[in-house]
Write a protein that holds these residues in place. Structure first.
Motif, PDB file in Angstrom:
ATOM      1  N   LEU A  11       0.823  -1.218   0.000  1.00 43.14           N
ATOM      2  CA  LEU A  11       0.000   0.000   0.000  1.00 43.14           C
ATOM      3  C   LEU A  11       0.855   1.265   0.000  1.00 43.14           C
ATOM      4  O   LEU A  11       0.453   2.278  -0.547  1.00 43.14           O
ATOM      5  CB  LEU A  11      -0.933   0.014   1.208  1.00 43.14           C
ATOM      6  CG  LEU A  11      -2.287  -0.649   0.996  1.00 43.14           C
ATOM      7  CD1 LEU A  11      -3.175  -0.425   2.193  1.00 43.14           C
ATOM      8  CD2 LEU A  11      -2.985  -0.141  -0.257  1.00 43.14           C
ATOM      9  N   ARG A  19      -0.921   6.787  -7.117  1.00 45.48           N
ATOM     10  CA  ARG A  19      -2.026   5.961  -7.663  1.00 45.48           C
ATOM     11  C   ARG A  19      -1.756   5.436  -9.068  1.00 45.48           C
ATOM     12  O   ARG A  19      -2.682   5.020  -9.751  1.00 45.48           O
ATOM     13  CB  ARG A  19      -3.372   6.714  -7.656  1.00 45.48           C
ATOM     14  CG  ARG A  19      -3.777   7.241  -6.310  1.00 45.48           C
ATOM     15  CD  ARG A  19      -4.369   6.160  -5.434  1.00 45.48           C
ATOM     16  NE  ARG A  19      -4.354   6.545  -4.041  1.00 45.48           N
ATOM     17  CZ  ARG A  19      -4.650   5.760  -3.034  1.00 45.48           C
ATOM     18  NH1 ARG A  19      -4.968   4.507  -3.268  1.00 45.48           N
ATOM     19  NH2 ARG A  19      -4.613   6.180  -1.800  1.00 45.48           N
ATOM     20  N   ARG A  23      -4.181  -0.936  -6.246  1.00 44.46           N
ATOM     21  CA  ARG A  23      -4.241  -1.906  -5.140  1.00 44.46           C
ATOM     22  C   ARG A  23      -4.393  -3.337  -5.659  1.00 44.46           C
ATOM     23  O   ARG A  23      -3.793  -4.253  -5.127  1.00 44.46           O
ATOM     24  CB  ARG A  23      -5.502  -1.644  -4.303  1.00 44.46           C
ATOM     25  CG  ARG A  23      -5.407  -0.546  -3.354  1.00 44.46           C
ATOM     26  CD  ARG A  23      -6.802  -0.172  -2.903  1.00 44.46           C
ATOM     27  NE  ARG A  23      -6.741   0.832  -1.866  1.00 44.46           N
ATOM     28  CZ  ARG A  23      -6.783   0.562  -0.563  1.00 44.46           C
ATOM     29  NH1 ARG A  23      -6.933  -0.667  -0.146  1.00 44.46           N
ATOM     30  NH2 ARG A  23      -6.701   1.522   0.319  1.00 44.46           N
ATOM     31  N   GLY A  24      -5.230  -3.482  -6.668  1.00 44.74           N
ATOM     32  CA  GLY A  24      -5.561  -4.829  -7.158  1.00 44.74           C
ATOM     33  C   GLY A  24      -4.424  -5.516  -7.901  1.00 44.74           C
ATOM     34  O   GLY A  24      -4.446  -6.730  -8.061  1.00 44.74           O
ATOM     35  N   THR A  25      -3.460  -4.732  -8.367  1.00 42.97           N
ATOM     36  CA  THR A  25      -2.417  -5.351  -9.187  1.00 42.97           C
ATOM     37  C   THR A  25      -1.036  -5.293  -8.560  1.00 42.97           C
ATOM     38  O   THR A  25      -0.134  -5.987  -9.002  1.00 42.97           O
ATOM     39  CB  THR A  25      -2.346  -4.671 -10.569  1.00 42.97           C
ATOM     40  OG1 THR A  25      -2.290  -3.263 -10.371  1.00 42.97           O
ATOM     41  CG2 THR A  25      -3.526  -5.025 -11.435  1.00 42.97           C
TER      42      THR A  25
END
Lengths: 83, 334
Positions: A11, A19, A23-25
């Protein structure tokens, strides 16, 4: 980011990338990079005070740093390789 | 105290490989928990909610990415024979299912066309397919298993996969019976009835959603001292439990097929046996529908009667398994 900064967890990387990393990757990418030997990971020594799973911290390897340097040089010569 | 992701982790462990758990899922859950704990300490409720939403969305995305490899992993190490048997079973069941569904739909389709109505093909498919599925699926599960497993060795993993597929079929059928059949049935009745009258058809037990069916049955039961009210309550209770029992039929027929497939009989015996089993099931269902309805105002009686066809299938399956397990006499020496 890992070369410039100290060891970071997923994170932190997402936040530090402004950004650009999602988060998902981020963990899938880090797992692939670790499998190729670009980064190395360890579980944090002190688990969180409130309990829960310990975080995984990532750090660039010497091989990863060398590769990034080589990639940067190529990118300077061949613009198509620039990120 | 349960932290976010604690309950999801055991589920994820079933789907993901140990490597994926260690390198992707666990770090994501760890981050989610740390972020959530920090937001709780700071007393930021809105941020806590946002962290939960973002965290669970990320986790569901990661789990969805793992599903294809989990499916591939399930079939790793399967022999060519096992692959072939499973494909034959599933393809056979699918082909027979489509054929039987179309056959069942043919009669009402022709009826609609005879009335020269303006019903479109899409509308007819939408209305008739949900009604045909509960009739077509159970026998095609049996036929598919018998066809696919004929002269094949039944290995535990093939059996497990077939049982799992049948279970999914049963769940889909429950959804179909509970939510799709009642409005489809009513729409079809309205359409047919409109050709002779302008009025709409009142809903019968088959056109009521499951929850309404039971509510009306309980309401009618309150006046069960009256024979007419008792009959209505009995009919509604029976319709309610029959639908649930019918949803279990694909799974039970698949189990019957697996039990029958253990016998090394010729194709002829199974070709005759399977329709006989289906006919016996349909006959029992038909017979159940003719029991004096007032006797079923007690819900337990309606439940027992509705599940009678399924119980007969279970008993047949158990009998076949018991016969198969009985030690066979040694072959005679010439």
């Amino acid at each position: 980011l890992l070369v410039r900064e100290k060891a970071m967890y997923g994170l932190e990387l997402v936040a530090a990338s402004g950004r650009r990393l999602k988060r998902g990757t981020v963990y899938v990418t880090l797992a692939r990079m670790e499998a190729k030997g670009y980064v190395v990971s360890r579980v944090e020594r002190h688990p969180p005070p409130g309990g829960g799973l310990p975080r995984r911290i990532y750090e660039a390897t010497a091989f990863g740093r060398r590769l990034l340097r080589a990639w940067s040089q190529i990118a300077r010569l061949v613009p198509e390789f620039a990120p | 105290m349960t932290r976010p992701g604690d309950r999801l982790r055991p589920v994820a462990r079933r789907v993901c490989s140990p490597l994926a758990m260690e390198s992707v899922i666990d770090p994501t859950i760890a981050d989610l928990q740390s972020e959530y704990a920090a937001a709780t300490e700071e007393g930021r409720r809105a941020r806590r909610v946002w962290i939960l939403i973002a965290g669970y969305l990320t986790l569901s995305k990661l789990l969805a990415l793992q599903v294809p490899s989990a499916i591939r992993g399930t079939f790793e190490g399967w022999t060519r024979w096992e692959d072939g048997a499973l494909v034959r079973t599933l393809m056979g069941a699918a082909v027979m299912f489509v054929a039987l569904t179309l056959t069942i739909m043919a009669s009402p389709w022709l009826q609609v066309h005879r009335t020269r109505s303006s019903a479109s093909v899409a509308w007819l498919l939408l209305v008739l397919v949900p009604q045909a599925v509960p009739i077509a699926l159970p026998p095609t599960m049996l036929a598919g298993v018998l066809y696919g497993m004929h002269k094949r060795v039944l290995t535990p993993r093939v059996c497990r996969t077939i049982v799992l597929s049948a279970f999914v079929g049963s769940l889909a059928m429950l959804g179909d019976i509970a939510w799709a059949v009642p409005p489809a049935n009513q729409a079809f009745r309205n359409h047919v009835f409109r050709s002779v009258s302008v009025a709409r058809m009142p809903r019968g037990p088959a056109e009521l959603p499951l929850s309404t069916l039971r509510q009306q049955a309980l309401f009618a039961k309150q006046g069960a001292a009256d024979v007419r009210a008792a009959r209505i309550a009995g009919r509604l209770f029976l319709a309610f439990h029959e639908r649930l029992a019918l949803a279990a039929a694909p799974l039970l027929f698949a189990l019957l097929g697996l039990a029958a497939a253990r016998f090394r009989t010729g194709a002829g015996v199974k070709t005759v046996g399977a329709p006989l089993a289906c006919a016996a099931y349909v006959y029992t269902l038909f017979w159940v529908g003719h029991v004096e309805a007032s006797a079923l105002a007690d819900e337990r009686a309606a439940f027992a009667l509705a599940w009678l066809p399924n119980v007969s299938i279970i008993l047949t399956t158990l009998t076949l398994l018991a016969i198969h397990r009985r030690p066979q006499p040694p072959p005679e020496c010439a």
